[in-house]
Enzyme design. Structure first.
Site, PDB file in Angstrom:
ATOM      1  CE  LYS A   1      -2.391-107.761 -87.680  1.00 29.83           C
ATOM      2  NZ  LYS A   1      -1.517-108.788 -88.089  1.00 29.83           N
TER       3      LYS A   1
ATOM      4  NE  ARG B   1      -4.140-110.560 -82.997  1.00 29.98           N
ATOM      5  CZ  ARG B   1      -3.049-110.107 -83.005  1.00 29.98           C
ATOM      6  NH1 ARG B   1      -3.214-108.785 -83.020  1.00 29.98           N
ATOM      7  NH2 ARG B   1      -1.928-110.288 -82.810  1.00 29.98           N
TER       8      ARG B   1
ATOM      9  NE  ARG C   1       7.308-108.920 -86.727  1.00 25.46           N
ATOM     10  CZ  ARG C   1       6.070-109.212 -86.790  1.00 25.46           C
ATOM     11  NH1 ARG C   1       5.045-108.336 -87.511  1.00 25.46           N
ATOM     12  NH2 ARG C   1       5.454-109.987 -86.026  1.00 25.46           N
TER      13      ARG C   1
ATOM     14  NE  ARG D   1       6.307-108.956 -82.266  1.00 25.40           N
ATOM     15  CZ  ARG D   1       4.868-108.973 -82.886  1.00 25.40           C
ATOM     16  NH1 ARG D   1       4.640-108.007 -83.645  1.00 25.40           N
ATOM     17  NH2 ARG D   1       4.079-109.915 -82.519  1.00 25.40           N
TER      18      ARG D   1
ATOM     19  NE  ARG E   1       2.859-114.536 -83.426  1.00 22.11           N
ATOM     20  CZ  ARG E   1       3.809-113.593 -83.948  1.00 22.11           C
ATOM     21  NH1 ARG E   1       5.052-114.159 -83.791  1.00 22.11           N
ATOM     22  NH2 ARG E   1       3.703-112.647 -84.520  1.00 22.11           N
TER      23      ARG E   1
HETATM   24  P1  AMP Z   1       0.875-108.000 -82.632  1.00 18.01           P
HETATM   25  O1  AMP Z   1       2.105-107.110 -82.435  1.00 18.01           O
HETATM   26  O2  AMP Z   1      -0.230-107.544 -83.238  1.00 18.01           O
HETATM   27  O3  AMP Z   1       1.501-109.161 -83.622  1.00 18.01           O
HETATM   28  O4  AMP Z   1       0.486-108.976 -81.315  1.00 18.01           O
HETATM   29  C1  AMP Z   1       1.514-109.667 -80.500  1.00 18.01           C
HETATM   30  C2  AMP Z   1       0.813-110.440 -79.566  1.00 18.01           C
HETATM   31  O5  AMP Z   1       0.238-109.585 -78.418  1.00 18.01           O
HETATM   32  C3  AMP Z   1      -0.428-111.247 -79.908  1.00 18.01           C
HETATM   33  O6  AMP Z   1       0.204-112.595 -80.574  1.00 18.01           O
HETATM   34  C4  AMP Z   1      -1.169-111.457 -78.629  1.00 18.01           C
HETATM   35  O7  AMP Z   1      -0.489-112.339 -77.719  1.00 18.01           O
HETATM   36  C5  AMP Z   1      -1.198-109.946 -78.190  1.00 18.01           C
HETATM   37  N1  AMP Z   1      -2.208-109.158 -78.579  1.00 18.01           N
HETATM   38  C6  AMP Z   1      -2.033-108.196 -79.383  1.00 18.01           C
HETATM   39  N2  AMP Z   1      -3.244-107.568 -79.809  1.00 18.01           N
HETATM   40  C7  AMP Z   1      -4.046-108.351 -79.184  1.00 18.01           C
HETATM   41  C8  AMP Z   1      -5.477-108.348 -79.041  1.00 18.01           C
HETATM   42  N3  AMP Z   1      -6.123-107.410 -79.573  1.00 18.01           N
HETATM   43  N4  AMP Z   1      -6.292-109.135 -78.168  1.00 18.01           N
HETATM   44  C9  AMP Z   1      -5.437-110.007 -77.733  1.00 18.01           C
HETATM   45  N5  AMP Z   1      -4.311-110.370 -77.721  1.00 18.01           N
HETATM   46  C10 AMP Z   1      -3.631-109.463 -78.455  1.00 18.01           C
END
Ligand code: AMP
Length: 228
Positions: free
Chosen positions: A16, A91, A130, A163, A174
């Site tokens: 994404k 989400r 990553r 990360r 996840r």
């Molecule tokens: P991402 O970078 O999108 O993979 O997000 C990393 C982590 O941030 C996720 O596993 C969640 O813990 C948190 N996170 C990101 N976006 C959201 C969201 N819209 N709602 C809740 N938690 C989020």
């Protein structure tokens, strides 16, 4: 003319962020990544950064009130006037319902799911391999998209980082969170008639082309409907 709003949905590691960065260049609207904003809040030690870190390190979602708050503030900024690309938000259905109230009449919404084969994502080490640039946000993979110089960003020369949630032991959690909380959004947006699917396992450039085609066609369809 309303705003062009693109929501990218999909499994952790499907690309994404990579796709959002690619389409920003074409559409000239900003990428809004809640994950990046939360990581930023953690680095800056803001009040909600601490709560966010706990959830992120457990592979769980951060509370709706935090993410809804940061998105609603972010989209008020000037650079979002023509639209924006949401990567990682909404989400869950509750966030989608909140966000729906922020979409105005005349806005054009396209929701694109990057479909994935979760076993292949694991085998291809999309998450554990990553690497991210903390400077410009460019995304690499040690195994499939390595930087030219080991651990150094091709674009800005910063040292790349892993990360903290891209750990083998967190992947199942996840993925589970995605299936339980995020995948119901597919039905939610199908019901609204704005859902599209792209096979996210194909090469990066092919996926980008498909996404752009969908956005251009669906924007054109809306304007045709308005004219007739
Ligand atoms: P991402 O970078 O999108 O993979 O997000 C990393 C982590 O941030 C996720 O596993 C969640 O813990 C948190 N996170 C990101 N976006 C959201 C969201 N819209 N709602 C809740 N938690 C989020």
């Amino acid at each position: 003319m309303g705003r062009k709003i693109v929501i990218l949905l999909g499994h952790p590691g499907v690309g994404k962020g990579t796709q959002a960065r690619a389409i920003v260049q074409h559409l000239e609207i900003p990428q809004i990544s809640t994950g990046d904003m939360l990581r930023d809040a953690i680095a800056k030690k803001t009040t909600y950064g601490r709560e966010a870190k706990e959830k992120m390190d457990a592979g769980e979602l951060v509370s709706d009130s935090i993410v809804n708050g940061i998105v609603s503030e972010r989209i008020k900024r000037n650079d979002c006037k023509k639209g924006f690309i949401l990567d990682g938000y909404p989400r869950n259905v509750s966030q989608a319902e909140t966000f729906r109230k922020l979409v105005k009449n005349g806005d054009h919404l396209a929701v694109i799911e990057l479909s994935a084969d979760s076993e292949r994502l694991r085998k291809e080490k999309r998450l554990v391999g990553r690497l991210m640039c903390p400077g410009c946000g460019e995304i690499y993979n040690e195994f499939s998209k390595a930087p030219k110089e080991d651990q150094i960003c091709d674009l800005c020369g910063r040292q790349l980082i892993h990360r903290s949630d891209d750990r083998e032991e967190l992947i199942s959690e996840r993925f589970r969170t995605y299936h339980e909380e995020t995948s119901p959004l597919i039905q939610f947006y199908q019901d609204l008639g704005v859902y599209h699917q792209v096979d996210g396992m194909r090469p990066i450039e092919t996926v980008t082309e498909e996404i752009l085609k969908i956005i251009n066609n669906s924007v054109a369809a809306v304007y045709d409907r308005r004219r007739s």
